[in-house]
Design a protein around this motif. Structure first.
Motif, PDB file in Angstrom:
ATOM      1  N   THR A  91       4.390 -11.044  -5.409  1.00  0.00           N
ATOM      2  CA  THR A  91       4.384  -9.689  -5.050  1.00  0.00           C
ATOM      3  C   THR A  91       3.614  -8.207  -4.631  1.00  0.00           C
ATOM      4  N   SER A  92       2.600  -9.329  -4.864  1.00  0.00           N
ATOM      5  CA  SER A  92       1.171  -8.989  -4.350  1.00  0.00           C
ATOM      6  C   SER A  92       1.467  -9.213  -2.911  1.00  0.00           C
ATOM      7  N   ALA A  93       1.370 -10.699  -2.595  1.00  0.00           N
ATOM      8  CA  ALA A  93       1.824 -10.467  -0.704  1.00  0.00           C
ATOM      9  C   ALA A  93       2.790  -9.777   0.055  1.00  0.00           C
ATOM     10  N   ARG A  94       3.612  -9.128  -0.758  1.00  0.00           N
ATOM     11  CA  ARG A  94       4.368  -8.365  -0.074  1.00  0.00           C
ATOM     12  C   ARG A  94       3.785  -7.063   0.218  1.00  0.00           C
ATOM     13  N   GLU A  95       3.386  -6.716  -0.715  1.00  0.00           N
ATOM     14  CA  GLU A  95       3.005  -5.087  -0.398  1.00  0.00           C
ATOM     15  C   GLU A  95       1.746  -5.966   0.808  1.00  0.00           C
ATOM     16  N   LEU A  96       0.759  -5.945   0.697  1.00  0.00           N
ATOM     17  CA  LEU A  96      -0.201  -6.659   1.864  1.00  0.00           C
ATOM     18  C   LEU A  96       0.399  -6.665   3.040  1.00  0.00           C
ATOM     19  N   ILE A  97       1.971  -7.690   3.049  1.00  0.00           N
ATOM     20  CA  ILE A  97       2.277  -7.600   4.977  1.00  0.00           C
ATOM     21  C   ILE A  97       2.967  -6.870   5.044  1.00  0.00           C
ATOM     22  N   ARG A  98       2.973  -5.293   3.900  1.00  0.00           N
ATOM     23  CA  ARG A  98       4.204  -4.618   4.451  1.00  0.00           C
ATOM     24  C   ARG A  98       2.756  -3.537   5.137  1.00  0.00           C
ATOM     25  N   ARG A  99       1.807  -3.562   4.402  1.00  0.00           N
ATOM     26  CA  ARG A  99       0.417  -2.548   4.907  1.00  0.00           C
ATOM     27  C   ARG A  99      -0.034  -2.994   5.892  1.00  0.00           C
ATOM     28  N   SER A 100       0.178  -4.199   6.429  1.00  0.00           N
ATOM     29  CA  SER A 100      -0.538  -4.991   7.285  1.00  0.00           C
ATOM     30  C   SER A 100      -0.236  -4.694   8.822  1.00  0.00           C
ATOM     31  N   ILE A 101       1.538  -4.951   8.818  1.00  0.00           N
ATOM     32  CA  ILE A 101       2.994  -4.588   9.962  1.00  0.00           C
ATOM     33  C   ILE A 101       2.471  -3.282  10.104  1.00  0.00           C
ATOM     34  N   ALA A 102       2.276  -2.612   8.864  1.00  0.00           N
ATOM     35  CA  ALA A 102       2.841  -1.103   9.223  1.00  0.00           C
ATOM     36  C   ALA A 102       1.630  -0.180  10.200  1.00  0.00           C
ATOM     37  N   GLU A 103       0.115  -1.369   9.465  1.00  0.00           N
ATOM     38  CA  GLU A 103      -1.152  -0.901  10.184  1.00  0.00           C
ATOM     39  C   GLU A 103      -1.190  -1.301  11.677  1.00  0.00           C
TER      40      GLU A 103
END
Length: 384
Positions: A91-103
């Motif tokens: 769950t945390s990794a999903r959010e990390l991946i989402r944010r990093s791709i957007a960033e």
């Protein structure tokens, strides 16, 4: 400048700081693909239950990714360096991946690939290969849906249910055949994760090697490369020599990376390394020199980082993340030395004191005064 530090025998001695940080070459181009597996920055003010509920400081976590991009690195996101499977859940990794791709889309030239695993499965619920495949498919779908590139991480669930090499082939054939883009594979040794012992269906390296090479050969058009993390240069070279044309080797050997990246005159490894998180400024300067054809300076810059890396990754190797985050704290990338899951407690003060010495000798204390101040505070808490 000097500081009182405990030595390996537990005695308190004075250490004189060299205080000569290596300056990176901003804007340099590398002749090797260089992925840095990046850590996450915890939020200590929100961690009321630090062992069971990861809380991330997203601003500092993203800022560290900008630091790596600025130094010319690609990012390997949500890998074991981010504590996947050790306090950092899907769950945390999903959010990390989402944010990093957007960033990454806000930074010209930024690149990253993200870890796909099966870590959201409850161990007791895994009954068959179908469960493993379904779990991989869920994570692949999320990352590809975000427009990201996948790193197919080794699976504890697959290691638990597979009965031999054919079961690994079945899972990897399925996932690679339906991947929408090229995938990086990941062979992680049991020194990093004991649950992965016997991965690829055998404890015998040559048998495992035959299995993974056969999988890659069948899907060479879908495999960008493979990262191998066995801390054995000979095994990496053996795999490197058997890769099909167009498939690259990414060293994950945090003990022997300088010579593997430099190569033997015929072949070389690219890199996907956790240690790059901690040694990014020096690795940047060294890789820039290698790209210019100056291997002597490359070797001279990289050599002092090896004792540091070997210390950070010493047995039990899976706790290397503590040393990575410790380095980020010493160098001002975060204001605290707290980790998801309270993992900073996995190493003792003598370990951290030796990392401090070796980091200084490798030119990796960006602001020696700040590093000394922070090391003194840690020593005081430890009774030094």
């Amino acid at each position: 400048m000097d500081i009182a530090l405990p030595d390996e025998g537990g005695r308190i001695t004075r250490y004189t700081v060299v205080g000569q940080p290596v300056r990176p070459d901003i804007g340099a181009r590398f002749s090797r693909i260089a992925y840095a597996a990046a850590h996450v920055v915890a939020d200590p003010f929100e961690m009321t239950d630090p062992w069971s509920r990861p809380v991330v400081d997203w601003d500092r976590t993203m800022a560290f990714r900008h630091h790596l991009w600025r130094l010319g690195f690609r990012i390997a996101e949500a890998m074991d360096t981010s504590q996947r499977g050790m306090g950092f859940d899907w769950t945390s990794a999903r959010e990390l991946i989402r944010r990093s791709i957007a960033e990454s889309r806000t930074v010209e030239g930024a690149d990253l690939a993200s870890g796909v695993g099966t870590d959201h499965l409850e161990p007791a619920s895994v009954q068959s290969l179908h469960d493993v495949i379904a779990a991989y498919e869920e994570q692949f779908a999320f990352i590809e849906g975000e427009g990201g590139k996948a790193i197919m991480m080794a699976s504890r669930a697959l290691a638990a249910v597979a009965k031999g090499p054919d079961d690994y082939a079945r899972v990897y054939d399925r996932m690679l055949s339906q991947a929408s883009g090229k995938v990086i594979l990941h062979w992680l040794g049991d020194m990093f994760d004991p649950a992965l012992k016997g991965y690829w269906g055998s404890d015998d390296f040559e048998t495992a090697l035959d299995t993974v090479v056969a999988i890659i050969e069948r899907h060479a058009n879908k495999v960008e490369g493979i990262k191998i993390s066995l801390l054995d240069a000979g095994k990496e070279v053996a795999l490197r020599n058997r890769l099909p044309d167009g498939v690259v080797m990414f060293t994950g050997d945090d003990f022997n990376y300088p010579e593997l990246i430099a190569g033997d005159g015929k072949r070389h490894s690219h890199a996907l390394l956790g240690i790059f998180d901690a040694i990014a400024p020096v690795a940047n300067a060294a890789l820039a020199k290698l790209a210019e054809g100056d291997q002597a300076v490359y070797d001279a810059l990289m050599a002092p980082t090896v004792p540091l890396s070997r210390k950070i990754f010493e047995t039990p190797t899976e706790y290397y993340k503590a040393g990575i985050v410790f380095m980020a704290w010493l160098n001002g990338h975060q204001d605290h030395f707290a980790m998801v899951g309270g993992m900073q407690s996995a190493r003792g003060i003598r370990h951290y004191a030796e990392i401090f010495r070796l980091a200084d000798q490798a030119g990796l204390l960006a602001d020696p005064d700040l590093a000394i101040s922070r090391m003194k505070s840690l020593c005081a808490v430890a009774g030094v």
